[in-house]
Enzyme design. Structure first.
Site, mmCIF file in Angstrom:
data_model
loop_
_atom_site.group_PDB
_atom_site.id
_atom_site.type_symbol
_atom_site.label_atom_id
_atom_site.label_comp_id
_atom_site.label_asym_id
_atom_site.label_seq_id
_atom_site.Cartn_x
_atom_site.Cartn_y
_atom_site.Cartn_z
ATOM 1 N N GLY A 1 0.774 -1.083 0.011
ATOM 2 C CA GLY A 1 -0.069 -0.169 -0.097
ATOM 3 C C GLY A 1 0.700 1.144 0.107
ATOM 4 O O GLY A 1 1.956 1.063 -0.155
ATOM 5 N N GLU B 1 10.385 0.741 4.891
ATOM 6 C CA GLU B 1 10.710 -0.666 5.438
ATOM 7 C C GLU B 1 12.264 -0.696 6.124
ATOM 8 O O GLU B 1 12.443 -1.152 7.214
ATOM 9 C CB GLU B 1 10.578 -2.018 4.273
ATOM 10 C CG GLU B 1 10.939 -3.163 5.030
ATOM 11 C CD GLU B 1 10.760 -4.196 3.974
ATOM 12 O OE1 GLU B 1 11.151 -5.440 4.245
ATOM 13 O OE2 GLU B 1 10.575 -3.921 2.806
#
Length: 537
Positions: free
Chosen positions: A25, A59
């Site tokens: 997303g 991340e």
């Protein structure tokens, strides 16, 4: 490259999360955040296009955060890029980062955080893709113990000892005490000794999602057979599994049905030492299995207890088990009860003796009015799987746990009149007619359909100073008779919080009932004309 490394780690029976299996997303998903936080080691694969992805860089930020906060090990792998290019955002790697800069040129703070993260990660000791031998050694770096956690190793040794004696083991307890940590440490240590292994996490959470169990089943088979394209059909592969030595851990399981969806139902093999009952014992076996309700301990104890006996002994034992819990099952289940505090024990015993399958809302009102610390007590009992509230707002518990609670009450005294809670009609006849009750009695629950006519002694409730719960009901629909009669004014109702009296015999409630304490009142099929006679309290 990523798939190659993932396969190598899986072959080493190392539980591995790969981000392309998780939902993408605009922001990194919570599922990936959880996976990163739960990991011992994070491997970052830097490729030419890595820096063009905001998702990959966010991340990376999370991974480095875990490195600082949880001392997580971070290993960079440079795939067709030079570490210096990653560190300084130069070369083809820098070109991809420049594209991202154009998109986020208004957010200089974010860009700088990514630059700092790339510099930090690329400065760590890692591996380069041109050295294949190094990549083969990467899987060897993963630890198989939890030496950083004090006390874990001794528990792992204990688990290993238990597994050597029994192929099926459950770790049971409230949340947060380290069940998953111990199971994971044991798995990491011994999984390489098996032909296949799988650590299935978040079974409870995944089972509540649409298709969640199917995904877990696919993961189970893929890991055990090391084939990501395995057809998710347990029946099809069960014979193959039975010929292999495998290790499976189901983490965060709340009911046995969740495990049954993976490995099928347990059979009552201990009773016959084979996979099917003897001829003529089929119906009796079904009754025993029904009584055990999928609890492995109960199946094993009852099966061993009944092995070798003729049918009349089975029949007698089954009838007895409906009344009294088998001592071995009682002793093991009672461990969870003994770990409760006084408040939690009181709630558990009330539910076991009076409220199983009842509407949760009046039960909560009663328990609250009884002075129990309700919210924390209910939460602890639910975490220990001692009670549950089903989708229909009914408070429930396993039949064996109900029997445990009632057996605990029976053991309070050989004389029912000295026990805290009464529910058996045979015990109550003597108490209600001959006035043998005492101040120990806190609750009475009588199914009048099972009792003979009871003529109350005038002083029946006088000694019951602690009576909180009184229920005379009829479980047979259409039978509106009241078999309890001759009630007179009595000082024994002052502490009553819950009153249910089918066919109540008087025209008004006893005057000494404390209206402020009474929170539940149900008087069906009665001729009562007014609730209160005299001065309101």
């Amino acid at each position: 490259m990523t798939n190659y490394l993932y396969s190598a780690l899986s072959r080493k029976s190392i539980e591995t999360f790969i981000d392309d299996q998780l939902n993408r997303g605009d922001k990194i998903s919570q599922s990936l955040v959880n996976a990163i936080e739960a990991s011992t080691i994070s491997v970052i694969i830097f490729s030419e296009g890595y820096a063009s992805s905001r998702w990959c860089l966010d991340e990376l930020l999370k991974i480095l955060e875990c490195k600082r906060e949880y001392v997580q090990i971070v290993i960079p792998v440079f795939y067709r890029v030079d570490p210096s290019d990653v560190r300084n955002q130069t070369g083809t790697f820098g070109d991809s980062f420049s594209k991202l800069e154009e998109r986020f040129k208004e957010n200089s703070k974010k860009l700088q955080s990514w630059r700092n993260a790339l510099k930090e990660a690329a400065s760590l000791s890692g591996f380069h893709s041109h050295n294949i031998r190094q990549l083969n050694l990467l899987a060897e770096l993963f630890p198989h113990n939890n030496n950083r956690l004090v006390g874990v190793e001794s528990r792992v040794v204990a688990i290993e000892s238990l597994l050597s004696a029994a192929p099926l083991l459950a770790i049971w307890g409230i949340g947060g005490i380290g069940k998953t940590t111990i199971a994971r440490a044991t798995f990491d240590k011994i999984s390489s000794d098996f032909e296949g292994s799988c650590f299935l996490e978040n079974v409870r959470e995944e089972s509540q999602r649409l298709g969640g169990l199917a995904c877990l089943r696919q993961k189970l088979l893929s890991n055990l057979f090391r084939d990501e394209n395995m057809i998710p059909d347990i029946d099809l592969h069960f014979k193959r599994l039975s010929r292999r030595k495998v290790l499976v851990v189901f983490d965060d399981v709340t009911c046995f049905n969740q495990i049954e969806s993976f490995i099928g139902s347990l059979e009552c093999r201990h009773a016959f030492k084979q996979n099917h009952p003897d001829v003529g014992y089929e119906e009796l076996s079904s009754k025993v299995i029904q009584h055990a309700q999928g609890v492995p301990l109960a199946l094993k104890v009852l099966g061993c207890f009944l092995f070798g006996w003729e049918k009349k002994v089975w029949e007698s034992a089954i009838n007895k088990l409906k009344q009294i819990l088998h001592p071995k099952i009682h002793d093991v289940l009672k461990l969870s009860y003994d770990d409760l505090d006084v408040n939690e024990k009181g709630i558990f015993l009330d539910v076991a003796c009076f409220f199983k399958s009842d509407d949760v809302y009046p039960v909560m009102k009663f328990l609250d009015a009884s002075g129990f610390h309700l919210e924390i007590g209910i939460s602890v009992l639910a975490d220990k799987s001692l009670i549950d509230v089903n989708p229909y707002d009914r408070i429930t518990m396993h039949d064996l746990l109900q029997e445990l609670g009632r057996e605990i009450v029976r053991q309070e005294s050989i004389n029912p009149g000295n026990q805290s809670r009464l529910w058996h009609h045979e015990d109550m006849y003597e108490i209600l007619t001959n006035n043998t009750g005492t101040k120990s009695i806190e609750g009475i629950c009588l199914d009048m359909s099972k009792a003979n006519e009871i003529r109350l002694n005038p002083n029946t409730f006088v000694k019951m100073h602690k009576l909180r719960f009184l229920k005379f009901y009829n479980s047979i629909n259409g039978d509106n008779r009241c078999k309890v009669s001759y009630l007179q004014e009595s000082p024994g109702f002052a502490e009553v919080r819950f009153l249910h009296w089918h066919g109540y015999p008087l025209k008004s409630l006893p005057s000494n009932i404390n209206q402020k304490k009474l929170v539940v009142i149900e008087i069906p099929h009665s001729n009562i004309q007014q609730f209160w006679d005299g001065t309101r309290q």
